[in-house]
Design a protein around this motif. Structure first.
Motif, short mmCIF file in Angstrom:
data_model
loop_
_atom_site.label_atom_id
_atom_site.label_comp_id
_atom_site.label_asym_id
_atom_site.label_seq_id
_atom_site.Cartn_x
_atom_site.Cartn_y
_atom_site.Cartn_z
N SER A 1 -47.31 -54.92 36.98
CA SER A 1 -47.63 -56.31 36.68
C SER A 1 -48.96 -56.39 35.93
O SER A 1 -49.08 -57.11 34.93
N ARG B 1 -38.65 -58.46 38.27
CA ARG B 1 -39.11 -58.14 39.62
C ARG B 1 -38.05 -57.37 40.42
O ARG B 1 -38.36 -56.77 41.44
N ASP C 1 -43.90 -53.02 40.30
CA ASP C 1 -44.88 -53.10 41.37
C ASP C 1 -46.13 -53.80 40.84
O ASP C 1 -46.15 -54.24 39.68
N SER C 2 -47.14 -53.91 41.66
CA SER C 2 -48.34 -54.65 41.27
C SER C 2 -49.08 -53.99 40.10
O SER C 2 -49.65 -54.67 39.25
N LYS D 1 -45.75 -63.66 38.32
CA LYS D 1 -44.92 -63.70 39.53
C LYS D 1 -43.96 -64.89 39.52
O LYS D 1 -42.84 -64.81 40.02
N GLY E 1 -51.72 -63.19 37.31
CA GLY E 1 -50.72 -62.52 38.12
C GLY E 1 -49.75 -63.51 38.74
O GLY E 1 -48.56 -63.25 38.86
#
Length: 77
Positions: free
Chosen positions: A39, A29, A35-36, A60, A56
């Motif tokens: 991910s 991260r 970034d998303s 995270k 997700g």
């Protein structure tokens, strides 16, 4: 499932980050490119390559590439 293979597959998802920058202890991260969308790419890679579903939130919640590897390995067992 081998850690180095997982790291290699993980690193292939990045376009601008050099693969050798990514190791087991990399805090993914913190990578500039993270970034998303990346991910989601990692989630897809895990699903397609290892036939494991991760959320997700689970991605995270992990800190390092090795942490993510251990999560995937535990779901494969």
């Amino acid at each position: 499932m081998e850690l180095q293979d997982f790291i290699n597959n993980f690193a292939l998802q990045f376009e601008m980050t050099e693969p050798e920058e990514i190791t087991a202890s990399t805090i993914y991260r913190d990578l500039e490119e993270w970034d998303s969308l990346l991910s989601l790419s990692i989630i897809g890679m895990i699903n397609n390559t290892y036939q494991v579903k991760v959320s997700g939130e689970e991605v995270k919640d992990q800190r390092t590439v090795e942490d993510l590897f251990k999560l995937v390995a535990s779901k494969k067992a």
